[in-house]
Design a protein around this motif. Structure first.
Motif, PDB file in Angstrom:
ATOM      1  N   MET A  68       0.815  -1.215   0.000  1.00 13.50           N
ATOM      2  CA  MET A  68       0.000   0.000   0.000  1.00 13.50           C
ATOM      3  C   MET A  68       0.847   1.264   0.000  1.00 13.50           C
ATOM      4  SD  MET A  68      -2.915  -1.421   2.609  1.00 13.50           S
ATOM      5  CE  MET A  68      -3.053   0.131   3.442  1.00 13.50           C
ATOM      6  N   GLY A  69       2.137   1.125   0.285  1.00 12.81           N
ATOM      7  CA  GLY A  69       3.001   2.290   0.294  1.00 12.81           C
ATOM      8  C   GLY A  69       2.646   3.248   1.419  1.00 12.81           C
ATOM      9  N   ALA A  70       3.016   4.516   1.221  1.00  6.72           N
ATOM     10  CA  ALA A  70       2.785   5.533   2.252  1.00  6.72           C
ATOM     11  C   ALA A  70       1.791   6.594   1.804  1.00  6.72           C
ATOM     12  CB  ALA A  70       4.109   6.188   2.637  1.00  6.72           C
ATOM     13  N   GLY A  71       1.109   6.352   0.684  1.00  7.28           N
ATOM     14  CA  GLY A  71       0.169   7.338   0.176  1.00  7.28           C
ATOM     15  C   GLY A  71      -1.023   7.578   1.084  1.00  7.28           C
ATOM     16  N   TRP A  72      -1.302   6.642   1.985  1.00  8.45           N
ATOM     17  CA  TRP A  72      -2.433   6.824   2.907  1.00  8.45           C
ATOM     18  C   TRP A  72      -2.004   7.545   4.188  1.00  8.45           C
ATOM     19  CZ3 TRP A  72      -2.770   3.835   7.587  1.00  8.45           C
ATOM     20  CH2 TRP A  72      -1.775   2.857   7.736  1.00  8.45           C
ATOM     21  N   CYS A  73      -0.783   8.034   4.208  1.00 11.60           N
ATOM     22  CA  CYS A  73      -0.259   8.869   5.303  1.00 11.60           C
ATOM     23  C   CYS A  73      -0.262   8.168   6.657  1.00 11.60           C
ATOM     24  CB  CYS A  73      -1.024  10.184   5.410  1.00 11.60           C
ATOM     25  SG  CYS A  73      -0.942  11.201   3.939  1.00 11.60           S
ATOM     26  N   ALA A 130       5.740   6.274  10.496  1.00  6.37           N
ATOM     27  CA  ALA A 130       5.050   7.479  10.037  1.00  6.37           C
ATOM     28  C   ALA A 130       5.566   7.905   8.669  1.00  6.37           C
ATOM     29  CB  ALA A 130       5.247   8.607  11.053  1.00  6.37           C
ATOM     30  N   GLN A 131       4.632   8.171   7.755  1.00  8.46           N
ATOM     31  CA  GLN A 131       4.944   8.610   6.390  1.00  8.46           C
ATOM     32  C   GLN A 131       5.787   7.593   5.619  1.00  8.46           C
ATOM     33  OE1 GLN A 131       3.646  11.782   5.286  1.00  8.46           O
ATOM     34  NE2 GLN A 131       2.575  11.575   7.230  1.00  8.46           N
ATOM     35  N   GLY A 132       5.891   6.361   6.159  1.00  7.65           N
ATOM     36  CA  GLY A 132       6.686   5.337   5.494  1.00  7.65           C
ATOM     37  C   GLY A 132       8.177   5.504   5.672  1.00  7.65           C
ATOM     38  N   LEU A 133       8.584   6.353   6.622  1.00  7.75           N
ATOM     39  CA  LEU A 133      10.003   6.653   6.814  1.00  7.75           C
ATOM     40  C   LEU A 133      10.656   5.789   7.883  1.00  7.75           C
ATOM     41  CD1 LEU A 133       9.846  10.553   6.595  1.00  7.75           C
ATOM     42  CD2 LEU A 133      10.511   8.928   4.817  1.00  7.75           C
ATOM     43  N   GLY A 134       9.947   4.751   8.333  1.00  9.58           N
ATOM     44  CA  GLY A 134      10.487   3.871   9.355  1.00  9.58           C
ATOM     45  C   GLY A 134      10.115   4.326  10.747  1.00  9.58           C
ATOM     46  N   GLY A 135       9.818   3.373  11.633  1.00  6.00           N
ATOM     47  CA  GLY A 135       9.476   3.745  13.000  1.00  6.00           C
ATOM     48  C   GLY A 135       8.598   2.712  13.671  1.00  6.00           C
ATOM     49  N   LEU A 136       8.181   3.035  14.891  1.00  3.12           N
ATOM     50  CA  LEU A 136       7.416   2.101  15.714  1.00  3.12           C
ATOM     51  C   LEU A 136       5.923   2.113  15.414  1.00  3.12           C
ATOM     52  CD1 LEU A 136       9.099   2.783  19.191  1.00  3.12           C
ATOM     53  CD2 LEU A 136       9.568   0.899  17.621  1.00  3.12           C
ATOM     54  N   SER A 137       5.414   3.217  14.895  1.00  2.00           N
ATOM     55  CA  SER A 137       3.959   3.366  14.734  1.00  2.00           C
ATOM     56  C   SER A 137       3.577   3.451  13.264  1.00  2.00           C
ATOM     57  CB  SER A 137       3.462   4.617  15.472  1.00  2.00           C
ATOM     58  OG  SER A 137       3.681   4.493  16.863  1.00  2.00           O
ATOM     59  N   ALA A 191       4.693  10.166  -0.057  1.00  2.00           N
ATOM     60  CA  ALA A 191       4.773   8.727  -0.317  1.00  2.00           C
ATOM     61  C   ALA A 191       5.981   8.389  -1.182  1.00  2.00           C
ATOM     62  CB  ALA A 191       3.476   8.198  -0.923  1.00  2.00           C
ATOM     63  N   GLU A 192       6.063   7.115  -1.544  1.00  2.00           N
ATOM     64  CA  GLU A 192       7.265   6.594  -2.178  1.00  2.00           C
ATOM     65  C   GLU A 192       7.242   6.752  -3.696  1.00  2.00           C
ATOM     66  OE1 GLU A 192       4.035   3.965  -2.425  1.00  2.00           O
ATOM     67  OE2 GLU A 192       4.965   4.736  -0.606  1.00  2.00           O
ATOM     68  N   ARG A 193       8.410   6.559  -4.316  1.00  2.00           N
ATOM     69  CA  ARG A 193       8.518   6.511  -5.771  1.00  2.00           C
ATOM     70  C   ARG A 193       8.769   5.072  -6.194  1.00  2.00           C
ATOM     71  NH1 ARG A 193       8.709  11.794  -7.715  1.00  2.00           N
ATOM     72  NH2 ARG A 193       7.720  10.752  -9.480  1.00  2.00           N
ATOM     73  N   SER A 243      20.315  11.680  -5.204  1.00  2.00           N
ATOM     74  CA  SER A 243      20.826  11.645  -6.576  1.00  2.00           C
ATOM     75  C   SER A 243      21.515  10.331  -6.921  1.00  2.00           C
ATOM     76  CB  SER A 243      21.797  12.810  -6.804  1.00  2.00           C
ATOM     77  OG  SER A 243      22.893  12.732  -5.905  1.00  2.00           O
ATOM     78  N   ALA A 244      21.810   9.524  -5.910  1.00  2.00           N
ATOM     79  CA  ALA A 244      22.389   8.202  -6.154  1.00  2.00           C
ATOM     80  C   ALA A 244      21.315   7.124  -6.263  1.00  2.00           C
ATOM     81  CB  ALA A 244      23.371   7.846  -5.037  1.00  2.00           C
ATOM     82  N   GLY A 245      20.052   7.530  -6.103  1.00  2.00           N
ATOM     83  CA  GLY A 245      18.959   6.563  -6.187  1.00  2.00           C
ATOM     84  C   GLY A 245      18.681   5.832  -4.892  1.00  2.00           C
ATOM     85  N   GLU A 246      19.299   6.288  -3.796  1.00  2.00           N
ATOM     86  CA  GLU A 246      19.030   5.668  -2.494  1.00  2.00           C
ATOM     87  C   GLU A 246      17.641   6.107  -2.033  1.00  2.00           C
ATOM     88  OE1 GLU A 246      20.920   3.488  -0.795  1.00  2.00           O
ATOM     89  OE2 GLU A 246      22.322   3.448  -2.473  1.00  2.00           O
ATOM     90  N   ASN A 247      16.782   5.130  -1.750  1.00  2.00           N
ATOM     91  CA  ASN A 247      15.369   5.382  -1.495  1.00  2.00           C
ATOM     92  C   ASN A 247      15.038   5.100  -0.033  1.00  2.00           C
ATOM     93  OD1 ASN A 247      12.524   5.324  -1.409  1.00  2.00           O
ATOM     94  ND2 ASN A 247      12.385   4.589  -3.512  1.00  2.00           N
ATOM     95  N   VAL A 248      14.728   6.151   0.724  1.00  2.00           N
ATOM     96  CA  VAL A 248      14.499   5.996   2.156  1.00  2.00           C
ATOM     97  C   VAL A 248      13.263   5.155   2.450  1.00  2.00           C
ATOM     98  CG1 VAL A 248      13.088   8.063   2.506  1.00  2.00           C
ATOM     99  CG2 VAL A 248      14.579   7.274   4.340  1.00  2.00           C
ATOM    100  N   HIS A 249      12.286   5.151   1.539  1.00  2.00           N
ATOM    101  CA  HIS A 249      11.086   4.351   1.766  1.00  2.00           C
ATOM    102  C   HIS A 249      11.367   2.853   1.656  1.00  2.00           C
ATOM    103  CE1 HIS A 249       8.834   8.173   1.009  1.00  2.00           C
ATOM    104  NE2 HIS A 249       8.124   7.669   1.984  1.00  2.00           N
ATOM    105  N   GLN A 250      12.445   2.502   0.988  1.00  2.00           N
ATOM    106  CA  GLN A 250      12.852   1.103   0.928  1.00  2.00           C
ATOM    107  C   GLN A 250      13.806   0.756   2.065  1.00  2.00           C
ATOM    108  OE1 GLN A 250      14.552   0.589  -2.977  1.00  2.00           O
ATOM    109  NE2 GLN A 250      12.589   0.731  -4.024  1.00  2.00           N
ATOM    110  N   LEU A 251      14.696   1.671   2.386  1.00  2.00           N
ATOM    111  CA  LEU A 251      15.754   1.382   3.349  1.00  2.00           C
ATOM    112  C   LEU A 251      15.307   1.507   4.802  1.00  2.00           C
ATOM    113  CD1 LEU A 251      18.642   3.300   1.530  1.00  2.00           C
ATOM    114  CD2 LEU A 251      18.205   0.836   1.511  1.00  2.00           C
TER     115      LEU A 251
END
Length: 348
Positions: free
Chosen positions: A22-27, A87-94, A258-260, A322-330
């Motif tokens: 579902m990604g992070a588009g639902w906030c 939160a926002q798909g950036l990693g965390g407990l909630s 959300a993510e790309r 710019s290196a393509g490192e994606n925080v929503h994946q990592l």
């Protein structure tokens, strides 16, 4: 999300499979509404209706489950949060704040299950039509709400959009927090589609995107002395199919929520560009960083026109560098391992 399950299929396993998709588009963090039983249509209605309840997971866990549905709510809640999406798909407990489940009798050979996520910022009013006349909803008292005064983080990096260069963009790393200042263009679905049509037809664009940053937003009309109404980011994933086209116009960076996807991330890396994520679900607060606004293209599209915003300390996070490192994946992977290793969600 919906699935017509076999009676023996695991609802928990299906939810855990769907949430990352579902990604992070639902906030997130938000609520999950789940409907079980009835027909396909009925399960969707049940899922939606379940979201009308109050958040009470803390109270439920404190007293313990009294039936199978409550036990299922707790199990899904714990296991989804253990995914580390955050939160926002950036990693965390909630990742979720509560799970609501309504069920209904169904055929013994089937198990329709629907799931609907709900942003934590969603507000809803409740009323009953009893035939006695119109319903009048009392306006909320603003003094009952907390006074939110946000100040920029001293560790955030201030960026001058008016002098931004590719070299500066390439210094940003995924996870960096930036404060944008200066002029920023906007554009979302309708504008991107028209840009593509014009480029395909060999027509000149109304705006030069070279060296600019674009914000995926459709601002609400201002009221009173407002410069602009609520102007929160829209889901960037929908603009993925236009990303390479826009980068070919000289665009330096994009702002959304959300993510790309994989293709867009690859295009960003090849162009040495960046994708910046603004906070979803806080459109009014985001708009407070916008100090000026004017339409510069496609005025007939209304809120989907191309605007030029003047922003001051507009907060974003570098989601794809710019290196393509994606925080929503990592980030979720880091948090998932951290949660498991340190037992962060295990009751003391």
């Amino acid at each position: 999300k919906f699935k017509m399950m076999n009676p023996s299929d695991s609802i928990v396993d299906w939810v855990l499979e769907m949430i990352p998709q579902m990604g992070a588009g639902w906030c997130p963090p938000g609520m999950l509404g789940i409907g079980i039983g009835g027909t396909a249509e009925k399960s969707m209605i049940l899922a939606k209706q379940s979201l009308m309840g109050s958040i009470d997971m803390a109270q439920l866990k404190a007293r313990g489950p009294r039936n199978d549905i409550e036990a299922l709510r707790i199990e899904i809640y714990d296991k989804v949060n253990a995914l580390g999406i955050g939160a926002q798909g950036l990693g965390g407990l909630s990742t979720i704040l509560d799970v609501k489940i309504f069920d209904w009798p169904t055929h013994a050979a089937s198990k329709p299950v629907a799931m609907i996520p709900n942003c934590a910022a969603t507000r809803h009013a409740h009323f009953v039509l009893d035939g006695s006349g119109p319903v009048y909803l009392e306006a909320p008292k603003l003094e009952e709400w907390p006074d939110v005064n946000w100040t920029p983080d001293k560790a955030a990096i201030r960026v001058d959009l008016d002098t931004l260069t590719p070299d500066v963009v390439q210094t940003w790393k995924h996870g960096d927090r930036l404060l944008l200042n200066g002029k920023m263009l906007t554009g979302r679905d309708a504008a991107h589609k028209r840009i593509k049509d014009m480029l395909d037809a060999g027509e000149p664009l109304p705006v030069d995107f070279k060296g600019r940053v674009i914000y995926y937003v459709g601002p609400v009309d201002p009221v009173g002395e407002e410069v602009v109404g609520p102007a929160g980011p829209t889901t960037a994933t929908r603009m993925d199919k236009f990303t390479r086209m826009m980068l070919d116009q000289g665009l330096l960076a994009m702002v959304g929520k959300a993510e790309r996807g994989g293709d867009a991330t690859k295009a960003i890396a090849e162009a040495k560009s960046a994708y910046l994520m603004a906070v979803g679900g806080a459109a009014y607060l985001v708009a407070r960083a916008i100090k000026g606004s004017k339409v510069v293209g496609f005025a007939d599209l209304g809120m989907e026109a191309i605007y030029e915003f003047e922003v001051s300390d507009f907060p974003v996070t570098v989601a794809v560098d710019s290196a393509g490192e994606n925080v929503h994946q990592l980030a979720p992977l880091v948090w998932r391992e951290k949660i498991a290793r340190e037992g962060l969600l295990t009751p003391a």
